[in-house]
Design an enzyme around this catalytic site. Structure first.
Site, short mmCIF file in Angstrom:
data_model
loop_
_atom_site.label_atom_id
_atom_site.label_comp_id
_atom_site.label_asym_id
_atom_site.label_seq_id
_atom_site.Cartn_x
_atom_site.Cartn_y
_atom_site.Cartn_z
N THR A 15 0.78 -1.26 0.01
CA THR A 15 -0.09 0.06 -0.09
C THR A 15 0.61 1.15 0.02
OG1 THR A 15 -1.81 -1.05 1.22
CG2 THR A 15 -1.68 1.19 1.35
N CYS A 43 -6.77 -11.20 6.26
CA CYS A 43 -7.95 -11.10 6.97
C CYS A 43 -9.00 -12.13 6.23
CB CYS A 43 -8.89 -9.79 7.27
SG CYS A 43 -7.68 -8.71 8.26
N PRO A 270 17.73 8.29 10.46
CA PRO A 270 17.19 9.05 9.40
C PRO A 270 16.84 8.10 8.07
CG PRO A 270 19.09 10.00 10.60
CD PRO A 270 19.07 8.84 11.27
N ILE A 272 14.83 6.23 7.31
CA ILE A 272 14.13 4.80 7.70
C ILE A 272 12.90 4.95 8.28
CG2 ILE A 272 14.40 2.52 8.50
CD1 ILE A 272 17.28 2.71 8.51
N TYR A 419 -32.99 6.74 13.09
CA TYR A 419 -33.78 6.02 13.67
C TYR A 419 -35.02 5.47 12.63
CZ TYR A 419 -38.10 4.30 15.90
OH TYR A 419 -39.32 3.70 16.24
#
Length: 438
Positions: A15, A43, A270, A272, A419
């Site tokens: 991603t 998942c 730095p 990373i 509702y």
């Protein structure tokens, strides 16, 4: 041309690389993935085993070839990063197919190696863990090749519960054991009773405070002295971060092997970054460290790192809320906020309500149990949990938003519910929590 190296090609790594490419068309981006597959849906794996997801390909978003064609990002599978030299800005890579090693330089390094499943350590041909698509395929193939019927599921966390349900739905006969009486630890202990009720309802055997002592072929000897035969064992006994290769670098690890990051997901070194299951950060709503190895956090971290690398210096991570949910047969268990064992660090009160998920006179109603913990010093919400057959997800997501905006428990009376009789009440359970707290 800047070179960006990403370690890990699943939720966080793939991603992040994709988001960087969306914002930056020029940089050279390389992903090293130690296993066979990239960009698969972790998942989904229990549901692939249960054949709820009918085709395993639905769980696989891209192959490396497709990823390169679509995004011009190179993905090298079966390539394991085994060391980092942060002073020279290089990584050492092992090609697991050829056993050859080489070095790759980087300008920016993004660590998203994920976690591996713990194992009980028995030498056995019938024992499996579930962490990736290779594990899923191995389990599925073993079931088919050996006409598996009786399966022992070890552990009672989210993954074990999902695996057990899916084995049952597939027509197998699972048994659950757990080494203590504390199951599903992200949920309040006394709200877990429906898990045991669902097992009893289906006559699925389970034993708490039980462990395996020995495995001899298909014969299992237990701590209790019982000896039983199973065709297969699936272990769900936790995970550990894949951080061994980081120990050779100057990157700071905590005592459990996680990488502490700042609000930009930067490590102490730095250039990373660390994202996904390996990173530990903080809660959003309270001043406590937090490790939340779930999908939302990996995806959010990926976007934040990508924005920074593309030049947005203002974007920051505001923290986790730890929102989590699991389905177990007819029930949903959801919670948000600090973990149950972290509540002791606060002076808190608890308020709860149990009522129908929607209007009582509308067909199909069932009880929903909603519980909220709040800090007595400022009345802000620390944690919420919900269990029921319907509506738990909606209430916990609303309370997650309330916590994100630091609302007090009293302000829940002002929540304006959508509702209609099939969905809720004129005074929703969330409203009732606010009224009861007053």
């Amino acid at each position: 041309m800047p070179k960006i190296v990403v370690v890990g090609a699943v939720a966080g790594g793939a991603t992040c690389a994709s988001q960087i490419r969306r914002l930056d068309k020029e940089s050279d981006i390389i992903i090293f993935e130690k296993d066979r597959d990239m960009s698969f849906a972790n998942c989904a794996l229990p549901y692939v085993i249960g054949e709820v997801v009918e085709d395993r390909r639905y769980a696989l978003a891209y192959t490396p070839e497709e990823f390169y064609d679509r995004k011009q990002i190179t993905v090298k599978t079966y390539h394991e990063v085994i060391a980092i030299n942060d002073e020279r800005q290089t990584v050492s890579v092992l090609n697991r197919k050829t056993n050859e090693q080489f070095e790759e330089s980087y300008d920016k390094l993004i660590l998203s190696p994920g976690a591996s499943a713990n194992s009980l350590g028995f030498e056995s041909d019938i024992t499996f863990t579930l962490r990736n698509l290779e594990d899923t395929d191995a389990i599925d193939q073993f079931i088919k090749a050996n006409q598996v019927d009786k399966v022992l599921v070890v552990g009672a966390g989210y993954v074990s519960l999902e695996v057990l349900e899916n084995l049952y739905e597939r027509g197998l006969h699972p048994t659950l054991i757990h080494r203590s009486d504390k199951i599903n630890k992200l949920m309040d202990a006394d709200m877990n009773q429906p898990i045991l009720d669902e097992l009893d309802k289906r006559e699925i055997p389970y034993r708490l405070n039980e462990e395996i002592n020995a495995i001899n072929g298909n014969e299992i000897t237990f701590k209790s002295g019982k000896v039983e035969h199973y065709d297969m064992i699936i272990e769900g006994v936790g995970t550990h971060p894949n951080s061994k290769f980081i120990e050779s670098s100057n990157i700071k690890l905590d005592r459990k092997g996680f990488i502490p990051v700042n609000d930009k997901f930067e490590t102490n070194v730095p250039n990373i970054y660390a994202i996904g299951d390996i990173a530990t950060s903080h809660y959003r709503h309270v001043d406590l460290p937090a490790s939340v190895p779930l999908a939302w956090g990996a995806h959010r971290a990926a976007s934040i790192v990508a924005e920074q690398i593309a030049g947005n210096d203002t974007i920051e991570f505001k923290g986790f809320l730890g929102n989590n949910i699991v389905k177990f047969f007819d029930y949903t268990f959801a919670s948000v906020g600090v973990k149950p064992n972290e509540l002791k660090q606060f002076d808190y009160k608890m308020v709860e309500v149990t009522q129908g998920a929607h209007a009582n006179y509308y067909p199909g109603n069932s009880p929903l149990h909603l519980r909220v913990y709040y800090d007595t010093s400022n009345r802000q919400i620390l944690r919420a949990a919900a269990v029921g057959k319907e509506g738990a997800d909606k209430r916990i997501d609303v309370l997650s938003m309330a916590m994100m905006n630091q609302l007090t428990v009293d302000e829940l009376t002002e929540f304006e519910v959508a509702y209609a009789p099939p969905y809720s009440h004129p005074k929703d359970l969330i409203n009732m929590i606010g009224y009861k707290a007053k």
